[in-house]
Design an enzyme around this catalytic site. Structure first.
Site, PDB file in Angstrom:
ATOM      1  N   SER A 129      14.661 -17.560 -10.138  1.00 27.03           N
ATOM      2  CA  SER A 129      15.321 -16.480  -9.545  1.00 27.03           C
ATOM      3  C   SER A 129      16.361 -17.133  -8.818  1.00 27.03           C
ATOM      4  O   SER A 129      16.850 -17.871  -9.099  1.00 27.03           O
ATOM      5  CB  SER A 129      13.895 -16.855  -8.076  1.00 27.03           C
ATOM      6  OG  SER A 129      14.933 -16.306  -6.670  1.00 27.03           O
ATOM      7  N   TYR A 153       8.335 -20.719  -3.256  1.00 30.53           N
ATOM      8  CA  TYR A 153       8.590 -20.106  -3.702  1.00 30.53           C
ATOM      9  C   TYR A 153       9.649 -20.411  -4.758  1.00 30.53           C
ATOM     10  O   TYR A 153       9.448 -20.437  -5.981  1.00 30.53           O
ATOM     11  CB  TYR A 153       9.201 -18.832  -3.467  1.00 30.53           C
ATOM     12  CG  TYR A 153       9.417 -17.394  -4.354  1.00 30.53           C
ATOM     13  CD1 TYR A 153       8.076 -17.357  -5.782  1.00 30.53           C
ATOM     14  CD2 TYR A 153      10.987 -17.443  -4.380  1.00 30.53           C
ATOM     15  CE1 TYR A 153       9.611 -16.474  -6.733  1.00 30.53           C
ATOM     16  CE2 TYR A 153      11.548 -16.267  -5.603  1.00 30.53           C
ATOM     17  CZ  TYR A 153      10.421 -16.086  -6.081  1.00 30.53           C
ATOM     18  OH  TYR A 153      10.990 -15.105  -7.245  1.00 30.53           O
ATOM     19  N   LYS A 157       9.361 -21.738  -8.937  1.00 27.23           N
ATOM     20  CA  LYS A 157      10.593 -21.324  -9.942  1.00 27.23           C
ATOM     21  C   LYS A 157      11.336 -22.676 -10.722  1.00 27.23           C
ATOM     22  O   LYS A 157      11.734 -22.950 -11.447  1.00 27.23           O
ATOM     23  CB  LYS A 157      11.513 -20.566  -9.228  1.00 27.23           C
ATOM     24  CG  LYS A 157      10.924 -18.579  -9.329  1.00 27.23           C
ATOM     25  CD  LYS A 157      10.257 -18.795 -10.896  1.00 27.23           C
ATOM     26  CE  LYS A 157       9.088 -17.153 -10.890  1.00 27.23           C
ATOM     27  NZ  LYS A 157       8.676 -16.758 -11.439  1.00 27.23           N
TER      28      LYS A 157
END
Ligand code: UFG
Length: 343
Positions: A129, A153, A157
């Site tokens: 991302s 989050y 990643k």
């Protein structure tokens, strides 16, 4: 056209996963789906089969952290390559539930790597991302720009990328492509497949806009108009989900005969502000979208825009769908499926 290459797609019933399944089936790949339906539904896979005129060869409802069940999937099918989408992806929720995010996103990735290793599968496309860039000091962003994740989050990643890079250093047969998506939006042009966020109020701006346009939510809150951008609202690089799906299919071709890990941005290089997005959606839908400017959303950054030139050079491939197509396709899906997929 590949012969009978079988691709395991984790999270294949999700927004990007389901569009990628269509793309793969349309191009002659066999597809095995793994999904726990924690943020998706079997209805999406019925639509996949309808659009592609053939279903995935198998769908396994399992959690990646269930190592035995995952191992059985690899026992049952001859898997040539894996595309790993399955993950939790809500930034705000990750701040509340960091352990769940690390467990699902990092733990799911290591469980998958282990099963791949045990079964001699060496090709992987990994969903990363643009959020790993965090508070970018300049745009557009190249893959060499420093990471600075600002929430669990994004950190999950980033950690997965580190695990994959290090594993590739030690297992020279592994071939990994990490794709850092910017903001995927849009829907399949048939109107059959799209984004169906769980819950009454979507987190992301595009599904929120669609519901306001349809009269299902009263107005959009624009989170801040005092950013250092052209009109003060947040700027993002929206990319059509059909381009994201195509990017994965092209990525698979570039895994063959390679080893090690390579990282690419998947974006258009075009920045769009929230107010520009509202205007584009109004034009595409022929509706009027009420909005009000509210305060900034905690954790938001002013601007994230990709420099997509590395992938263009490496694959001779670029995105082809513009903001108008993104809005028109979202609106078609919204109108045809006001309540998402049937149960
Ligand atoms: N925004 C609003 N109002 C809303 C929702 C969003 O003004 O109701 C603004 C945000 O402030 C931001 C822009 O719209 O400027 C985009 O916000 P999104 O929530 O749609 O997406 P993010 O840029 O926050 O990105 C997050 C993740 C990405 C992921 C993306 C889409 O960080 O990894 O959602 O799922 F790709």
């Amino acid at each position: 056209m590949p012969g009978r290459t079988t691709v395991l797609v984790t999270g294949g019933a999700g927004f990007i996963g389901s569009h990628t399944c269509v793309e793969l089936l349309d191009h002659g790949y066999d597809v095995v789906v793994v999904d726990d339906y924690s943020n998706s539904s079997p209805g999406a896979l019925e639509r996949v089969a309808k659009i592609a005129a053939r279903p995935p060869v198998a769908v396994h409802e399992i959690d990646l952290l269930d190592r035995r069940a995952l191992s059985r999937v690899f026992d049952e099918h001859h898997i040539d390559a894996v595309i790993h989408f399955a993950a939790k992806k809500a930034v705000g929720e990750s701040v509340e539930l960091p352990v769940e995010y690390y467990d699902t996103n990092v733990g799911g990735t290591t469980a998958l790597l282990r099963a791949m290793h045990d079964h001699g599968v060496h090709r992987l496309v990994f969903s990363s991302s643009c959020s790993i860039y965090g508070n970018a000091t300049k745009v557009p962003l190249t893959e060499e720009d420093p990471a600075g994740p600002t929430n669990p989050y994004a950190t999950s990643k980033w950690l997965c990328e580190q695990v994959l890079a290090d594993t590739c250093r030690h297992l020279p047969r592994l071939s990994v492509l990490v794709l850092r998506y910017f903001n995927p939006v849009g829907a399949h042009p048939s109107g059959l497949l799209g984004e169906v966020p769980r819950g009454a109020v979507p987190n992301n701006v595009m599904p929120y806009l669609a519901r306001v346009a349809a009269g299902r939510l009263p107005k959009l809150s624009v989170f801040g108009d005092d950013y250092p951008t052209t009109d003060g609202t947040g700027v993002r690089d929206y990319i059509h989900v059909m381009d994201v799906a195509e990017g994965h299919r092209v990525a698979l071709e570039h895994l063959v005969g390679e080893n090690g890990m390579r990282v690419f941005n998947l974006g258009t290089g075009q920045g769009t502000s929230v107010l520009e997005l509202v205007a584009a959606f109004q034009r595409a839908s022929g509706t009027s979208i009420p909005y009000e400017i509210t305060g900034r959303r905690p954790g938001d950054v002013p601007a994230l825009v990709a420099d997509p030139s590395a992938v263009a050079r490496a694959w001779n491939w670029t995105t082809t769908r513009d903001l108008t197509a993104m809005c028109e396709d979202v609106w078609r899906f919204q109108e045809l499926n006001p309540s998402g997929y049937p149960n």
